[in-house]
Design an enzyme around this catalytic site. Sequence first.
Site, PDB file in Angstrom:
ATOM      1  N   SER A 136      -2.742   9.399   7.465  1.00 14.69           N
ATOM      2  CA  SER A 136      -1.516  10.004   6.990  1.00 14.69           C
ATOM      3  C   SER A 136      -1.161  10.497   8.455  1.00 14.69           C
ATOM      4  CB  SER A 136      -1.041  10.152   6.369  1.00 14.69           C
ATOM      5  OG  SER A 136      -1.175   9.308   4.857  1.00 14.69           O
ATOM      6  N   THR A 162      -3.562  -4.890   7.705  1.00 14.38           N
ATOM      7  CA  THR A 162      -2.294  -6.813   6.940  1.00 14.38           C
ATOM      8  C   THR A 162      -1.844  -7.421   7.693  1.00 14.38           C
ATOM      9  OG1 THR A 162      -1.492  -4.752   4.646  1.00 14.38           O
ATOM     10  CG2 THR A 162      -1.107  -6.902   4.488  1.00 14.38           C
ATOM     11  N   GLU A 259      10.177   2.713   7.602  1.00 16.15           N
ATOM     12  CA  GLU A 259      11.277   2.704   6.632  1.00 16.15           C
ATOM     13  C   GLU A 259      11.278   2.291   5.777  1.00 16.15           C
ATOM     14  OE1 GLU A 259      15.690   4.891   7.681  1.00 16.15           O
ATOM     15  OE2 GLU A 259      14.173   6.215   7.797  1.00 16.15           O
ATOM     16  N   ARG A 262       8.317   1.418   2.942  1.00 13.44           N
ATOM     17  CA  ARG A 262       8.891   2.130   2.339  1.00 13.44           C
ATOM     18  C   ARG A 262       9.822   0.535   1.073  1.00 13.44           C
ATOM     19  NH1 ARG A 262       7.973   7.257   5.650  1.00 13.44           N
ATOM     20  NH2 ARG A 262       6.124   7.368   4.896  1.00 13.44           N
ATOM     21  N   ARG A 287       0.435  -9.557 -31.449  1.00 13.22           N
ATOM     22  CA  ARG A 287      -0.846  -9.070 -31.907  1.00 13.22           C
ATOM     23  C   ARG A 287      -0.491  -9.114 -32.629  1.00 13.22           C
ATOM     24  NH1 ARG A 287      -6.387  -8.357 -32.700  1.00 13.22           N
ATOM     25  NH2 ARG A 287      -7.348  -6.196 -32.695  1.00 13.22           N
ATOM     26  N   HIS A 357      -2.952  -4.210 -24.571  1.00  6.45           N
ATOM     27  CA  HIS A 357      -3.982  -5.231 -24.775  1.00  6.45           C
ATOM     28  C   HIS A 357      -4.635  -4.166 -25.443  1.00  6.45           C
ATOM     29  CE1 HIS A 357      -1.437  -7.008 -22.178  1.00  6.45           C
ATOM     30  NE2 HIS A 357      -1.332  -8.214 -22.066  1.00  6.45           N
ATOM     31  N   GLU A 382       1.878   2.366   2.527  1.00  8.97           N
ATOM     32  CA  GLU A 382       3.211   2.914   3.233  1.00  8.97           C
ATOM     33  C   GLU A 382       3.832   4.525   3.543  1.00  8.97           C
ATOM     34  OE1 GLU A 382       4.196   0.919   5.584  1.00  8.97           O
ATOM     35  OE2 GLU A 382       4.170  -0.891   4.767  1.00  8.97           O
ATOM     36  N   GLU A 386       2.045  12.425  -1.658  1.00  9.25           N
ATOM     37  CA  GLU A 386       1.813  13.270  -0.830  1.00  9.25           C
ATOM     38  C   GLU A 386       2.848  13.178   0.748  1.00  9.25           C
ATOM     39  OE1 GLU A 386      -0.944  13.681  -3.388  1.00  9.25           O
ATOM     40  OE2 GLU A 386      -0.627  12.331  -2.048  1.00  9.25           O
TER      41      GLU A 386
END
Length: 404
Positions: A136, A162, A259, A262, A287, A357, A382, A386
Amino acid sequence: MARLAQTHGLTDVQQEILSTVRAFVDKEIIPVATELEHRDEYPQQIVDGLKELGLFGLMIPEEYGGLGESLLTYALCVEEIARGWMSVSGIINTHFIVAYMLKQHGTQEQKDRFLPRMAAGEVRGAFSMSEPGLGSDVSAITSKAVRDGDEYVLTGQKMWLTNGGTSTLVAVLVRSDEGHDPAEAAAAPHRSMTTFLVEKEPGFGEVRPGLTIPGKIDKMGYKGVDTTELIMDGLRVPADRVLGGTTGRGFYQMMDGVEVGRVNVAARGCGVAQRAFELGIGYAQQRHTFGKPIAQHQAIQFKLAEMATKVEAAHAMMVSAARKKDSGERNDLEAGMAKYLASEYCKEVVEDSFRIHGGYGFSKEYEIERLYREAPMLLIGEGTAEIQKMIIGRRLLEEYRLQG
């Protein structure tokens, strides 16, 4: 069926876009997502469908062939797509961030060259900020650009890219000390960073002279989308590919993109949490234990109540952050809060659905297993929790600073 996380005050156009995207997700993404994810297969057919819907140009102005929609519209579309498969939302997110940075900070020549083709999905964007050793700490970037006549020579290694293989345009943040006093650069390293617009061929290996995209990084989740490194070794980039035409502004340009990114990650968290809730409440009614559906046991009803409340709260905060940005106001506080809350709540809602589940949640035959591996990425993408809390804390002290 009634749904959580409804958004009030949308226009007819926004509602029509969202309805179209939701129908696409239900028909084209959800039925195949788990199978493609298990094979770590790039969802080319889904991506082609998104191009036909115009989503690659959703926020690009109409003058460049886009739809000219707001960040709110985009975030709500991302929420729907992530509900189907989070990896698909990642494919369009980095493209969107680069288009946004071009729209906000690019020269007119850069906008004219790239935005129309990005709106059509012909040029696919990715952005590269992180490096192997900095996490970061963006100020610790070591990749650099050196001026050589009408070109810059870029050298360094980037990480967690990415769309690294499928993209054809990468916004790369590097250090460029040109025109900066060394002492000033050392005291304020963010002032000596520049964003370069690097064009390349799709694929892996050496995709242009001096630029190599190694193979995909093998990940726990967030599969399908290609996440890679980016290695620059004497990569030559024309000077007119400096974003905005002036060096030293890259840090601020990237932070502006992050920004809005995020808000996107918050929307992804909302979408994954929404799907986890749908799976959990559906399974709880099917279930049976002790002679009745487990949904009729108070312990399960408490879980469902908590899950639904978290879905609603995260959605409301995400919408608020998007609307603040759309109004033209500073929204780093709201975006940080939305990203932090949505990612944490997403993790908790997914885990509660997983618990509902029971043993079947551990089986790859059930969709919740995939969601359980996808949710952790949102905790770090992003900016970690912390980092978000640091941003939030500093902004709160700005807003509530004592006078006198």
